[in-house]
Design a protein around this motif. Sequence first.
Motif, mmCIF file in Angstrom:
data_model
loop_
_atom_site.group_PDB
_atom_site.id
_atom_site.type_symbol
_atom_site.label_atom_id
_atom_site.label_comp_id
_atom_site.label_asym_id
_atom_site.label_seq_id
_atom_site.Cartn_x
_atom_site.Cartn_y
_atom_site.Cartn_z
ATOM 1 N N MET A 206 0.769 -1.220 -0.129
ATOM 2 C CA MET A 206 0.039 0.004 -0.009
ATOM 3 C C MET A 206 0.844 1.304 -0.132
ATOM 4 N N LEU A 207 0.350 2.220 -0.512
ATOM 5 C CA LEU A 207 1.093 3.578 -0.680
ATOM 6 C C LEU A 207 0.744 4.568 0.567
ATOM 7 N N LYS A 208 1.409 5.315 0.684
ATOM 8 C CA LYS A 208 1.338 5.962 1.936
ATOM 9 C C LYS A 208 -0.306 6.785 2.106
ATOM 10 N N LEU A 239 11.139 -5.193 2.708
ATOM 11 C CA LEU A 239 11.531 -4.832 1.307
ATOM 12 C C LEU A 239 10.784 -4.162 0.497
ATOM 13 N N PHE A 240 11.023 -2.628 0.630
ATOM 14 C CA PHE A 240 10.393 -1.670 -0.123
ATOM 15 C C PHE A 240 11.153 -0.911 -0.979
ATOM 16 N N TYR A 241 10.755 -0.828 -2.364
ATOM 17 C CA TYR A 241 11.544 -0.209 -3.004
ATOM 18 C C TYR A 241 11.189 1.164 -3.611
ATOM 19 N N GLU A 242 10.140 1.736 -3.270
ATOM 20 C CA GLU A 242 9.644 3.056 -3.648
ATOM 21 C C GLU A 242 9.408 3.831 -2.573
ATOM 22 N N PHE A 365 3.450 -3.457 -8.995
ATOM 23 C CA PHE A 365 4.308 -3.977 -7.752
ATOM 24 C C PHE A 365 5.426 -3.039 -7.412
ATOM 25 N N ASN A 366 5.631 -3.076 -6.372
ATOM 26 C CA ASN A 366 6.790 -2.292 -5.560
ATOM 27 C C ASN A 366 7.684 -2.715 -4.528
ATOM 28 N N SER A 367 7.252 -3.788 -4.091
ATOM 29 C CA SER A 367 8.182 -4.473 -3.107
ATOM 30 C C SER A 367 8.119 -5.878 -3.039
ATOM 31 N N GLY A 368 8.700 -6.484 -2.051
ATOM 32 C CA GLY A 368 8.801 -7.852 -1.642
ATOM 33 C C GLY A 368 9.636 -8.664 -2.925
#
Length: 428
Positions: A206-208, A239-242, A365-368
Motif C-alpha cells: 500500500m502507498l502512504k 523489502l520496500f523499493y519505492e 508491484f513495488n516491493s517484496g
Amino acid sequence: MDALAIELNETLKGSIADWFLSDYGKRMFFPIYGIVEQSAQAGKEAKLFNATTGMAVHNKKPIMVPFIRKQFTHLTEAQIVSYANSYGEAELRALWKEEIYRKNPSLNRCPISLPVVVPGLTGGVSQAASLFVNARDKVVCSDLYWENYDMILSGMRDAELAFFPFYTEEGSFNIDALCKAMVENGKEKQVTVILNFPNNPTGYTMLKNEAEELKKRVFALAEEGWKMNFIIDDAYFGLFYEDDIYKESLFSIFANLHENVMAIKIDGATKEHFVWGFRIGFMTYASKGLNEAQLKALEMKTAGSVRASVSNCSKTAQSILIEALKDGDYENDRKSYDEILEARYRRVKAAVDGYKGTRLKALPFNSGYFMCFEVDGNAELLRQKLLKEFAIGTISVKDRYLRVAFSAVDLEGIDELYAKIFEAVETL
C-alpha cells in the motif's frame, strides 16, 4: 475447561480479544504448574541435581554428538541442542519487540505484547487461525493471496474466505472493496480480516495515502460499533523499493487506533533475515483497549497453543538470531542483501516497461519477492510451456496470473528471463 483457561478468560472478559477468541482459544492456557514451568524453576534452584527435563546431560552439559558439535564454533551446547521455552527465548522476544518499535516509529512505543515465538510465518497464521477463528466463520481476504491460507483457514479451521478484489481498475489497493467485504461478511458487527504486505503473489505494498485512507475508514467503522480483528501477515516486511510506499507495518496503524480494533502482527526472521529454514516467526498483539494483564493473557494462550502443537521452536535458530541482533555489523550486512533485491526489482521494472506485446499485463508491484502478469490466455499453459520448452520455472495462479519470483534470479539473468517469458507467451 481447565481452571487456568477460565482464569485467563476472566482476565480478557469484556475486551476486544474476548470478542474474537475461538472456542479453541477459550480453552487454551499455558500450564504454569506443568513440566515446563517446574523445569524452569528447577533450573534456577536445583543446584545439586536437576532431574526434570527430558534431555540427556553429560558433565552438566547437554549431550551433543561430536559430528554435530563440529558444525558450530561460537555457540555452547545449551544454545544449540537444549529445549527452548514455549514462549520463545526471553532475550530474543525482548530484542524482537525493540525491532518492532524501531522499524515502526509511528507506534510511538504504545503498549504491545511481548512477541511469542512461533514456527515460522505459517505457524503464526496457523496459531492465529486456531485461537481466533471458529468453524464456519468468514475471514475477509483479498482475491490475490498466499494459497496456504486455503489450507490453514478453510482446510484446518473449516472457515470461509470472503474475497474482495485486490486492485481497483486504476491499479491501486481497493479500500472500498475491502470495507464493503468487511460489512457484508461481518456477523453482528464483528469481522476478522487477514492482510499481507508486501503481498504474495503481487509484490504490491500500500502507498502512504492508501494506508492513511484505510486508517480513516477503519476508525469510522469502529466508531459505528464494528469490532475488527486484523491479522497482519508481514512475511516480506521491509523489502520496500519505492519512496511513496507505506514503509511501516499496518500493525502500526491498528495497534492504538480504537478500542474496537485488535491487531495481530505475524512476522519473523524467515524473509527479513534470509533464514527461511530457521522457521522462526513471532506473534505480537495490540489494541487500544487491552491492558498489560490482558496482553499477558494472550501471550499465555499463544504459548499454550505452541506447547500443545509443536512444544517449542528451534533453540539453535533462536540462539543464532539473538547473537545476530546484538552484533554491531549484522544490520548493515543484512541490508546489503535488501539492496541486491532492489537492484533486481529495478531491472524487472525496466524489462516490463519495455515489453511491447499485448498478451501480458504486469500488475502494479513495488516491493517484496514477486511480481505478477495477468495473462491473455491460460496462465497454467504458459507455465507449462516455459517449463518444458524454456526450462524456466514460474507459478500460475488461478489459471489467470503468472507469478515470477525475481528474488530467485540473479541480476544478470533478469533480462534473459523476461525475454523468454515474452517470447513464450506470444507463441502460446
